[in-house]
Design an enzyme around this catalytic site. Structure first.
Site, PDB file in Angstrom:
ATOM      1  N   GLY A 186       0.843  -1.205   0.000  1.00  0.00           N
ATOM      2  CA  GLY A 186       0.000   0.000   0.000  1.00  0.00           C
ATOM      3  C   GLY A 186       0.870   1.243   0.000  1.00  0.00           C
ATOM      4  O   GLY A 186       2.009   1.240  -0.492  1.00  0.00           O
ATOM      5  N   SER A 187       0.347   2.303   0.629  1.00  0.00           N
ATOM      6  CA  SER A 187       0.978   3.625   0.497  1.00  0.00           C
ATOM      7  C   SER A 187       2.364   3.738   1.121  1.00  0.00           C
ATOM      8  O   SER A 187       3.083   4.694   0.827  1.00  0.00           O
ATOM      9  CB  SER A 187       0.069   4.683   1.110  1.00  0.00           C
ATOM     10  OG  SER A 187      -1.132   4.704   0.399  1.00  0.00           O
ATOM     11  N   ILE A 188       2.770   2.819   1.998  1.00  0.00           N
ATOM     12  CA  ILE A 188       4.137   2.935   2.544  1.00  0.00           C
ATOM     13  C   ILE A 188       5.168   2.714   1.442  1.00  0.00           C
ATOM     14  O   ILE A 188       6.356   2.946   1.639  1.00  0.00           O
ATOM     15  CB  ILE A 188       4.415   1.976   3.743  1.00  0.00           C
ATOM     16  CG1 ILE A 188       4.062   0.536   3.402  1.00  0.00           C
ATOM     17  CG2 ILE A 188       3.724   2.442   5.001  1.00  0.00           C
ATOM     18  CD1 ILE A 188       4.558  -0.471   4.443  1.00  0.00           C
TER      19      ILE A 188
END
Lengths: 84, 581
Positions: B297-299
């Site tokens: 995801g966004s990490i």
């Protein structure tokens, strides 16, 4: 002459036997001490394991917070000293 | 005519001669017999008789040097051995098997039927119970049953119980390493057995041999880990709290020194106690920090941003149009989290506000080949070589197998599988000036307390320039100051990091789940001189699922307490420098 020779022979034989008997006695003592040492080492190991278990951080945390009522100091209560 | 006297004398002489001959023959025969017997004993039977004699006055003592111990970086014991006894029997020597089985089962807390079947066996050797407690062995000894024997054995013991169990692992009944470093370093840790021949007397007591037979002089080698017991405990404590609070399926937390790649903590929830590993589900024995891969995801966005800045296609203040919350790639429409509608955003704000469309725009400027190259350089899609078993390499397809949507999906952390270890290693590279360090869990090997092998820090490669690293640190500081990661802020310290809320892919429905998320936060502190990189991943939290809210507070607490423990002063406290002179 023969008598003197016999005395020397007897003394020599006794010294030889005595040293052997002494060596065997020492080895028995040594084995007993070794056994005792191993037993003490075993107990020491059990105590070390117990100490490690008692130093469990989870246990210390519970003791500190619940039994002693300790709390963490705020950042402003702290002073850091570096030694140069 | 001879006189009778002469005749008598002649007869006597003849008689004497005969007797002498007879006696000589007898002596000769006796001598021959003696020589034959001597030949038989001294020559023909020599070897056998020597062997029999040795057996009578020599005994072989088996000395077992136990399995090596495992320590944390400050020499706190994580795995050791205790001497216990195992009980075996020769069933033929047990007169009343039913009574013996009943008594043994009661003393050893075993099933009476199982014990009865063992003592009724036709074999000459059966184990009754391996590695009994001291109390059990003593109880059985007091029973005075015939046919039973006791043999001393070493049992592995983990005094800190669940602490770092996923890293340390455990051993089987015969002390063979089955998981964790116990498995990976089995050849180093395994104990040795030495045989020593000693003289014994008529009573079987050992005599002579004043050599040291004590077991304390271990021949085994000990292992020192990079794990810090206190930081490991802190990570486990706060991870567990987060998992319980959000009723999540599981959680992983890793704390790393970004400059060396040393892992201070690798925590997993649910935990297991390696002293009783068989009582736990085998699923808990795994170490998801290294063996599971997830869509991050966004990490993952910082990797894309760092690649774009480093390759010169974008700067932190460059602006990108974020399509007011809806962007179509082919027939697929991509939106923002929480239905945000962003217009023009700088690269810095794209990361701070975690815009998916902004990340796609950055990736499009970078291009597939460039993005792939940077992703590989950051260590994704390959094993790091950490000294732990079962490391996964993650999933990363080469650009020739990407679809029209792949570049977009990868830019916000989908269509790619990464392990938590890969993710924190990549974030450490951003934090430490751009160097990808090999993650390490082992510090060294000791023999009799002296180091015989060490595992020094290893630079894999420079991934981004120092300038890019500094720019990325500023970008990631904004995430915590003004963006999605505000709940990860640590009072008194500058923190840089990134939140992640990844929808989990459901292989049954072949679509992304609407309820199952992977909530994460990865960051480092103090931002400008990082001492710690910390990653927290919470799998399938309930209630809320935003990475900043679920994983952020756990990150904050782990980082705060670990920095305090490492003596890194906060901005709020008084610091004095005392000159010894």
């Amino acid at each position: 002459m023969i008598l003197l020779f016999s005395v020397f022979f007897m003394v020599g034989a006794l010294a030889f036997v005595w040293s052997n008997v002494k060596m065997i006695k020492f080895s028995y003592d040594y084995q007993a001490l070794l056994h005792e040492r191993n037993e003490l080492l075993r107990k020491n190991q059990i105590l070390k394991v117990e100490r490690e278990s008692l130093q469990s951080l989870n246990r210390i945390r519970v003791l500190a917070r619940e039994e002693l009522g300790l709390i963490e100091p705020a950042n402003t209560d702290r002073v850091t000293i570096f030694l140069k | 005519m001879t006189s009778p006297k002469k005749h008598l004398a002649k007869t006597f002489r003849t008689d004497i001669r005969v007797r002498l001959i007879l006696v000589s023959v007898l002596f000769g025969l006796f001598g021959l017999g003696l020589v034959s017997r001597l030949f038989y004993l001294q020559v023909y039977m020599h070897n056998e008789l020597v062997a029999r004699s040795d057996k009578q006055y020599l005994s072989t003592v088996k000395i077992y040097y136990g399995r090596g111990e495992i320590f944390d970086r400050n020499m706190n014991q994580l795995a050791t051995n205790i001497e216990v006894e195992s009980i075996f029997a020769n069933p033929a020597d047990i007169p009343n098997k039913v009574i013996a089985a009943r008594e043994l089962a009661r003393a050893l807390n075993l099933d009476p039927k199982t014990v009865l079947s063992r003592v009724s066996s036709k074999k000459h050797f059966v184990w009754i119970k391996r590695k009994c407690s001291l109390k059990e062995a003593e109880t059985v000894r007091r029973l005075g049953l015939s046919g039973l024997s006791f043999v001393p054995e070493h049992k592995r013991f983990y005094p800190k119980r669940e602490l770092a169990a996923g890293v340390v692992g455990f051993v089987g009944m015969d002390n063979q390493g089955l998981a964790g470093v116990e498995h990976h370093f089995h050849q180093v840790l395994k104990g040795t057995t030495r045989l020593k021949v000693m003289e014994k007397d008529a009573l079987g007591r050992q005599v002579g041999a004043f050599n040291d037979l004590s077991r304390s002089q271990s021949q085994s080698r000990d292992l020192v880990l990079t794990i810090d017991e206190v930081i490991q405990f802190t990570a486990e404590y706060h991870l567990k709290k987060a998992v319980e609070k959000y009723r999540a399926k599981s959680g992983t937390a890793i704390v790393m020194d970004p400059s060396t790649g040393e892992i201070y903590a690798l925590a997993t929830v649910p935990q297991y106690n390696p002293n009783q590993y068989a009582s736990y589900s085998p699923k808990t024995w795994k170490n998801p920090g290294v063996s599971n891969s997830y869509e991050p995801g966004s990490i993952f966005k910082p990797v894309v941003a760092a690649a774009a800045i480093d390759s010169g296609v974008a700067r932190p203040q460059d602006i990108f149009f974020c399509e007011n919350g809806e962007f179509k790639i082919g027939s697929v429409s991509i939106g923002e989290a929480s239905d945000h509608k962003f217009g023009w955003l700088t690269l810095q704000n794209i990361i701070a506000k975690s815009s998916n469309i902004g990340a796609i725009k950055i990736a499009q400027q970078l291009g597939s080949q460039n993005l792939f190259r940077y992703i590989r350089d950051f260590g994704f899609g390959q094993r790091s070589g950490i000294n732990l078993p079962g490391e996964a390499e993650g999933q990363l397809r080469s650009p020739d197998r990407w679809t029209q949507l792949s570049l977009a999906s990868i830019s916000f952390g989908h269509e790619i599988g990464v392990t938590p270890l890969q993710m924190i290693t990549a974030m450490s590279a951003i934090a430490n000036g751009g160097k990808l360090m090999q993650p390490r869990i082992t510090k060294g090997v000791l023999k009799e307390g002296q180091p015989v092998r060490s595992f020094p820090p290893r630079l894999i490669k420079r991934v981004i320039s120092e300038k890019t690293s500094k720019q990325m640190i500023d970008v990631l500081k904004t995430v915590v100051k003004e963006g999605t990661g505000q709940e990860a802020a640590v009072e008194g310290y500058d923190v840089a990091g990134k939140t992640g809320t990844a929808q989990k892919y459901n292989s049954e429905t072949q679509s992304y789940s609407k309820s199952d998320y992977m909530s994460s936060f990865v960051g480092f502190a103090p931002a400008d001189a990082p001492r710690l990189a910390v990653l927290v991943m919470i799998d399938e939290p309930r209630g809320t699922y935003w990475g900043g809210s679920v994983a952020g507070p756990a990150f904050r607490e782990i980082t705060r307490q670990s920095l305090r423990y490492l003596g890194v002063p906060s901005k709020e406290e008084r610091v004095y420098i005392l000159d010894r002179a």
